[in-house]
Write an enzyme that holds these catalytic residues in place. Structure first.
Site, PDB file in Angstrom:
ATOM      1  N   LYS A 111       3.105 -15.211 -29.767  1.00 28.87           N
ATOM      2  CA  LYS A 111       1.711 -15.455 -29.210  1.00 28.87           C
ATOM      3  C   LYS A 111       1.344 -16.037 -28.449  1.00 28.87           C
ATOM      4  O   LYS A 111       0.736 -16.485 -27.497  1.00 28.87           O
ATOM      5  CB  LYS A 111       0.707 -14.532 -29.919  1.00 28.87           C
ATOM      6  CG  LYS A 111       0.929 -13.189 -30.507  1.00 28.87           C
ATOM      7  CD  LYS A 111       0.178 -12.063 -29.396  1.00 28.87           C
ATOM      8  CE  LYS A 111       0.754 -10.639 -30.155  1.00 28.87           C
ATOM      9  NZ  LYS A 111       0.567 -10.013 -31.356  1.00 28.87           N
ATOM     10  N   LYS A 190      11.280  -5.369 -24.549  1.00 34.01           N
ATOM     11  CA  LYS A 190      10.679  -5.033 -25.682  1.00 34.01           C
ATOM     12  C   LYS A 190       8.979  -4.105 -24.586  1.00 34.01           C
ATOM     13  O   LYS A 190       8.633  -4.893 -23.980  1.00 34.01           O
ATOM     14  CB  LYS A 190      10.225  -5.925 -26.696  1.00 34.01           C
ATOM     15  CG  LYS A 190       9.740  -4.553 -27.772  1.00 34.01           C
ATOM     16  CD  LYS A 190       9.213  -5.769 -28.521  1.00 34.01           C
ATOM     17  CE  LYS A 190       7.596  -5.507 -28.440  1.00 34.01           C
ATOM     18  NZ  LYS A 190       7.124  -6.268 -30.350  1.00 34.01           N
ATOM     19  N   LYS A 193       2.110  -4.450 -24.452  1.00 33.69           N
ATOM     20  CA  LYS A 193       1.140  -4.307 -24.208  1.00 33.69           C
ATOM     21  C   LYS A 193       0.586  -5.609 -23.402  1.00 33.69           C
ATOM     22  O   LYS A 193       0.587  -5.574 -22.304  1.00 33.69           O
ATOM     23  CB  LYS A 193      -0.353  -4.206 -24.961  1.00 33.69           C
ATOM     24  CG  LYS A 193      -0.415  -2.448 -25.913  1.00 33.69           C
ATOM     25  CD  LYS A 193      -1.173  -2.974 -26.725  1.00 33.69           C
ATOM     26  CE  LYS A 193      -0.948  -1.752 -27.656  1.00 33.69           C
ATOM     27  NZ  LYS A 193      -1.298  -2.084 -29.356  1.00 33.69           N
TER      28      LYS A 193
HETATM   29  P1  TYM Z   1       0.993  -2.620 -32.805  1.00 35.46           P
HETATM   30  O1  TYM Z   1      -0.433  -2.378 -32.801  1.00 35.46           O
HETATM   31  O2  TYM Z   1       1.468  -3.887 -32.328  1.00 35.46           O
HETATM   32  O3  TYM Z   1       1.852  -2.050 -33.250  1.00 35.46           O
HETATM   33  C1  TYM Z   1       1.992  -0.369 -33.652  1.00 35.46           C
HETATM   34  C2  TYM Z   1       3.264   0.041 -33.855  1.00 35.46           C
HETATM   35  O4  TYM Z   1       4.097   0.164 -33.194  1.00 35.46           O
HETATM   36  C3  TYM Z   1       5.263  -0.082 -33.093  1.00 35.46           C
HETATM   37  N1  TYM Z   1       5.992  -0.690 -31.420  1.00 35.46           N
HETATM   38  C4  TYM Z   1       7.226  -0.265 -30.653  1.00 35.46           C
HETATM   39  N2  TYM Z   1       8.606   0.377 -31.726  1.00 35.46           N
HETATM   40  C5  TYM Z   1       8.948   0.600 -30.782  1.00 35.46           C
HETATM   41  N3  TYM Z   1       9.430  -0.484 -29.458  1.00 35.46           N
HETATM   42  C6  TYM Z   1       8.387  -0.734 -29.559  1.00 35.46           C
HETATM   43  N4  TYM Z   1       8.398  -0.944 -27.933  1.00 35.46           N
HETATM   44  C7  TYM Z   1       7.170  -0.571 -29.774  1.00 35.46           C
HETATM   45  N5  TYM Z   1       6.386  -1.815 -29.635  1.00 35.46           N
HETATM   46  C8  TYM Z   1       4.959  -1.537 -31.008  1.00 35.46           C
HETATM   47  C9  TYM Z   1       4.976  -1.200 -33.920  1.00 35.46           C
HETATM   48  O5  TYM Z   1       6.250  -1.789 -34.287  1.00 35.46           O
HETATM   49  C10 TYM Z   1       4.107  -0.708 -34.945  1.00 35.46           C
HETATM   50  O6  TYM Z   1       4.214  -0.418 -35.980  1.00 35.46           O
HETATM   51  N6  TYM Z   1       0.922  -5.806 -36.672  1.00 35.46           N
HETATM   52  C11 TYM Z   1       0.939  -4.175 -36.812  1.00 35.46           C
HETATM   53  C12 TYM Z   1      -0.205  -3.313 -36.963  1.00 35.46           C
HETATM   54  C13 TYM Z   1      -0.728  -3.775 -38.769  1.00 35.46           C
HETATM   55  C14 TYM Z   1      -0.253  -2.770 -39.428  1.00 35.46           C
HETATM   56  C15 TYM Z   1      -0.623  -3.463 -40.903  1.00 35.46           C
HETATM   57  C16 TYM Z   1       1.518  -2.237 -39.746  1.00 35.46           C
HETATM   58  C17 TYM Z   1      -1.968  -4.003 -38.973  1.00 35.46           C
HETATM   59  N7  TYM Z   1      -1.899  -4.068 -40.474  1.00 35.46           N
HETATM   60  C18 TYM Z   1      -0.405  -2.068 -42.154  1.00 35.46           C
HETATM   61  C19 TYM Z   1       2.270  -1.261 -40.867  1.00 35.46           C
HETATM   62  C20 TYM Z   1       1.632  -2.135 -42.207  1.00 35.46           C
HETATM   63  C21 TYM Z   1       0.459  -4.280 -35.177  1.00 35.46           C
HETATM   64  O7  TYM Z   1       0.537  -5.458 -34.449  1.00 35.46           O
HETATM   65  O8  TYM Z   1       1.461  -3.082 -34.381  1.00 35.46           O
END
Ligand code: TYM
Length: 325
Positions: A111, A190, A193
């Site tokens: 980040k 990857k 966003k």
């Molecule tokens: P976030 O919002 O970035 O992404 C949500 C989910 O999508 C998956 N993901 C991907 N998987 C495969 N390939 C990609 N290119 C890709 N981009 C996103 C992420 O791995 C995620 O599963 N920290 C988490 C949010 C969170 C969370 C939690 C998740 C907060 N508390 C507790 C699980 C349990 C996040 O940033 O997700």
């Protein structure tokens, strides 16, 4: 089995979110697990600092979950902020968290590399995520590969808490599908966003096709053999095509005489077949905001009841007294 996962309302949902995470949510719901799926709006504050934008993204993610098939009758579907106890628990966990553990987290370093200010929220992020998971006694956490390290932090903190205060917390397992662990974006990195390389889950058919036709490929001429294993178009085809069709494309790549344009057109068709019904439901829900709000409110109440039970045990063990609780 208790399953939990969350998505940040920090932008539009994309195909990486779907294949990496949301598709598994629906599958785990269908298998009769006790599921907790939520919108991680506190987490999104690390990158969204405008109130109206956060509200809008939160509403969009809520519709997105429902559009792809999350059934609020069967799962606890809620907003993170409807369970404010999670912030209290995160503080308690942070008092057990070694600085070095957070300093090693690659998501924080990534980040900063992307130009975000190194604020404390960004650094503390994995502790809040651990609280999300542990407060519901979750066993399984379906996520993409990028979240694996956060799951390791969560497991470490659960073990540390239990060693310090007694066996209260469940040590969870990540659930990462190898075929969709890292879904690539249109530039081959990857899908994310923050890289501006996404195929959005609910964008129009026309815009989706346009983006697919622009996926970056190498310059191997049509007649020459191509390597499917290094091609972004093929990686995405593998997510949407049948086994037989994948094998066929694999052969066509290796045989030569095929242009990337053919594979892109087929990818656009298959993506559209998958996404069209979701898009329709997403648009329908736009006219039914009250329903979505009711669902979140009810889900929040159910989730909060479970979290409060855990917090009673946590407070008793740690010596924290809250009058009236
Ligand atoms: P976030 O919002 O970035 O992404 C949500 C989910 O999508 C998956 N993901 C991907 N998987 C495969 N390939 C990609 N290119 C890709 N981009 C996103 C992420 O791995 C995620 O599963 N920290 C988490 C949010 C969170 C969370 C939690 C998740 C907060 N508390 C507790 C699980 C349990 C996040 O940033 O997700």
């Amino acid at each position: 089995m208790r399953v939990l996962s969350g998505i940040q309302p920090s932008g539009k949902l994309h195909v990486g979110n779907y294949f990496g995470a949301m598709r598994q949510y629906v599958a785990l719901q269908e298998k009769g697990n006790e599921c907790f799926f939520f919108i991680a709006n506190y987490h999104a504050m690390t990158s969204v600092s405008d109130g109206q934008t956060l509200r809008d993204y939160t509403a969009e993610i809520a519709r997105g979950y429902l559009a792809v098939g999350i059934d609020p009758q069967r799962v606890n579907f809620f907003r993170q902020s409807d369970v404010p106890e999670v912030c209290e628990f995160a503080w308690i966990l942070s008092c057990l968290t070694p600085m070095g553990l957070l300093q090693r987290c690659t998501s924080y370093k990534d980040k900063l590399d992307q130009g975000l200010a190194p604020n404390h929220g960004l650094f503390y992020y994995p502790v809040l995520q651990a609280a999300d998971i542990l407060i519901y006694g979750s066993h399984l956490v379906p996520v993409g590969q990028d979240q694996k390290q956060h799951l390791e932090v969560t497991r470490d903190l659960a073990i540390k808490f239990n060693n310090t205060y007694g066996e209260i917390l469940t040590v969870p397992e990540p659930y990462i599908l190898s075929g969709a662990a890292i879904v690539p974006g249109v530039d081959g990195r990857k899908m994310s966003k923050s890289y501006d390389n996404t195929l959005e889950l609910f964008e129009s058919a026309k815009s989706l096709k346009k983006k697919i036709m622009k996926i970056v490929t190498d310059s191997t001429p049509v007649e020459e053999a191509k390597n499917p294993d290094t091609c972004t178009v093929f990686a995405l085809l593998k997510l949407v095509a049948s086994e037989d069709e994948i094998a066929e494309w694999d052969q066509r790549y290796r045989a030569g005489g095929m242009g990337y344009g053919d594979a892109k057109k087929r990818l656009a068709e298959l993506m559209e077949e998958l996404l069209a019904p979701y898009r329709q439901r997403y648009e329908d829900l736009e006219h039914d905001q009250d329903y979505v709000e009711d669902v979140l409110r009810e889900g929040g109440k159910k989730a909060r009841a479970v979290a409060c039970e855990m917090m009673e045990k946590v407070r008793a063990a740690t010596g924290i007294v809250v009058s009236g609780s």
